[in-house]
Design a protein around this motif. Structure first.
Motif, PDB file in Angstrom:
ATOM      1  N   UNK A  65       0.830  -1.207   0.000  1.00  0.00           N
ATOM      2  CA  UNK A  65       0.000   0.000   0.000  1.00  0.00           C
ATOM      3  C   UNK A  65       0.861   1.253   0.000  1.00  0.00           C
ATOM      4  N   UNK A  66       1.977   1.221   0.728  1.00  0.00           N
ATOM      5  CA  UNK A  66       2.886   2.368   0.746  1.00  0.00           C
ATOM      6  C   UNK A  66       3.693   2.434  -0.544  1.00  0.00           C
ATOM      7  N   UNK A  67       4.180   1.303  -0.994  1.00  0.00           N
ATOM      8  CA  UNK A  67       5.009   1.277  -2.198  1.00  0.00           C
ATOM      9  C   UNK A  67       4.231   1.719  -3.439  1.00  0.00           C
ATOM     10  N   UNK A  68       2.923   1.446  -3.471  1.00  0.00           N
ATOM     11  CA  UNK A  68       2.125   1.733  -4.662  1.00  0.00           C
ATOM     12  C   UNK A  68       1.204   2.924  -4.472  1.00  0.00           C
ATOM     13  N   UNK A  69       1.442   3.758  -3.454  1.00  0.00           N
ATOM     14  CA  UNK A  69       0.499   4.827  -3.142  1.00  0.00           C
ATOM     15  C   UNK A  69       0.365   5.855  -4.259  1.00  0.00           C
ATOM     16  N   UNK A  70       1.413   6.051  -5.055  1.00  0.00           N
ATOM     17  CA  UNK A  70       1.362   7.059  -6.107  1.00  0.00           C
ATOM     18  C   UNK A  70       0.700   6.551  -7.378  1.00  0.00           C
ATOM     19  N   UNK A  71       0.816   5.277  -7.656  1.00  0.00           N
ATOM     20  CA  UNK A  71       0.321   4.729  -8.912  1.00  0.00           C
ATOM     21  C   UNK A  71      -0.863   3.793  -8.750  1.00  0.00           C
ATOM     22  N   UNK A  72      -1.094   3.316  -7.545  1.00  0.00           N
ATOM     23  CA  UNK A  72      -2.171   2.370  -7.322  1.00  0.00           C
ATOM     24  C   UNK A  72      -1.687   0.935  -7.438  1.00  0.00           C
ATOM     25  N   UNK A 107      -9.526   7.407  -5.991  1.00  0.00           N
ATOM     26  CA  UNK A 107      -9.809   7.629  -4.574  1.00  0.00           C
ATOM     27  C   UNK A 107      -8.775   6.933  -3.707  1.00  0.00           C
ATOM     28  N   UNK A 108      -8.375   5.726  -4.110  1.00  0.00           N
ATOM     29  CA  UNK A 108      -7.382   4.988  -3.332  1.00  0.00           C
ATOM     30  C   UNK A 108      -6.059   5.742  -3.294  1.00  0.00           C
ATOM     31  N   UNK A 109      -5.607   6.259  -4.448  1.00  0.00           N
ATOM     32  CA  UNK A 109      -4.338   6.995  -4.483  1.00  0.00           C
ATOM     33  C   UNK A 109      -4.432   8.302  -3.697  1.00  0.00           C
ATOM     34  N   UNK A 110      -5.606   8.892  -3.677  1.00  0.00           N
ATOM     35  CA  UNK A 110      -5.758  10.189  -3.022  1.00  0.00           C
ATOM     36  C   UNK A 110      -5.745  10.072  -1.500  1.00  0.00           C
ATOM     37  N   UNK A 111      -6.489   9.126  -0.956  1.00  0.00           N
ATOM     38  CA  UNK A 111      -6.587   9.045   0.510  1.00  0.00           C
ATOM     39  C   UNK A 111      -6.559   7.625   1.073  1.00  0.00           C
ATOM     40  N   UNK A 112      -7.165   6.689   0.384  1.00  0.00           N
ATOM     41  CA  UNK A 112      -7.409   5.386   0.996  1.00  0.00           C
ATOM     42  C   UNK A 112      -6.160   4.567   1.229  1.00  0.00           C
ATOM     43  N   UNK A 113      -5.065   4.857   0.508  1.00  0.00           N
ATOM     44  CA  UNK A 113      -3.846   4.072   0.702  1.00  0.00           C
ATOM     45  C   UNK A 113      -3.361   4.163   2.150  1.00  0.00           C
ATOM     46  N   UNK A 114      -3.536   5.337   2.765  1.00  0.00           N
ATOM     47  CA  UNK A 114      -3.080   5.519   4.143  1.00  0.00           C
ATOM     48  C   UNK A 114      -3.854   4.602   5.099  1.00  0.00           C
ATOM     49  N   UNK A 115      -5.182   4.572   4.947  1.00  0.00           N
ATOM     50  CA  UNK A 115      -5.997   3.708   5.807  1.00  0.00           C
ATOM     51  C   UNK A 115      -5.747   2.236   5.486  1.00  0.00           C
TER      52      UNK A 115
END
Length: 223
Positions: A84-91, A149-157
């Motif tokens: 989730x952290x590694x792919x936060x920018x691209x999904x 939406x996942x790249x914008x905020x949900x990756x953190x959660x």
């Protein structure tokens, strides 16, 4: 063979103890800093040691089907939380989808096989463990439908949920094994604490300012 089995158990205990100690720093300390990342990597390495020795013990020395579900869940939580952290920018990448599908099939297959496996742990704990893995893998497959939406905020959660879950899966396995006289509370008690922490951290971050400023793309902000 018995000596190798005892050595494997000893290494499993050492790695598990280290993982539970190291995991406290990124979970309870300042998020996003160098210490968080450093101890997070060490936690993942120790967790990998726990899981490798568990797989070796189950496959070679003493297969116990009721522990396979915990191993599957812990492996997937740590893997997906790290990704989730590694792919936060691209999904999520296709690899993430294939791994999620593989673990989903494995969990469903294990549920079917539990009917012929001696259940030493409380059945409700085993089935809820596999149910959690099913829910998590289905969610991860569904992420491809809301990547923006996942790249914008949900990756953190996503990262928060899975890494804390991985930590308390280890703690639950530990307490359920060394405190059998308190079953089933020693099995699900740590998981309840983990759920409360996930909800608490989630509410805390939800109350913060938006992670992406207006006019800034999700990919730019997460890079």
């Amino acid at each position: 063979m018995e000596l190798l089995h005892q050595l494997n158990i000893g290494l499993h205990i050492v790695c598990g103890t280290l993982a539970m100690l190291l995991g406290l720093v990124p979970m309870l300390g300042r998020k996003g800093g160098a210490g968080h990342r450093r101890f997070g990597r060490w936690f993942l390495l120790a967790t990998a040691g726990v899981l490798l020795t568990a797989v070796l013990g189950l496959a070679v020395f003493n297969f116990r089907g009721y522990l396979v579900g915990i191993v599957l869940l812990s492996v997937y939580q740590a893997w997906s939380g790290f990704r989730a952290v590694r792919r936060r920018a691209t999904g999520p990448a296709p690899l993430d989808g294939w791994v999620a599908a593989g673990f989903l099939v494995s969990s469903v297959g294990l549920v079917a096989g539990l009917r012929v496996i001696e259940l030493v742990w409380t059945p409700g704990i085993i089935y809820s463990t596999l149910g959690a893995l099913v829910v998590m893998t289905i969610y991860d497959l569904a992420r491809f439908r809301f990547l923006a939406l996942w790249r914008r905020t949900l990756w953190r959660y996503d990262h928060l949920w899975k890494m804390i879950s991985a930590y308390f899966a280890l703690v639950s396995a530990f307490t359920g094994t060394v405190l059998p006289q308190y079953k089933p509370y020693s099995q699900f008690g740590p998981s309840l604490l983990g759920i409360m922490l996930i909800l608490g951290f989630g509410l805390y971050y939800a109350r913060q300012r938006p992670l992406v400023r207006p006019g800034v793309s999700a990919g730019s902000a997460a890079a």
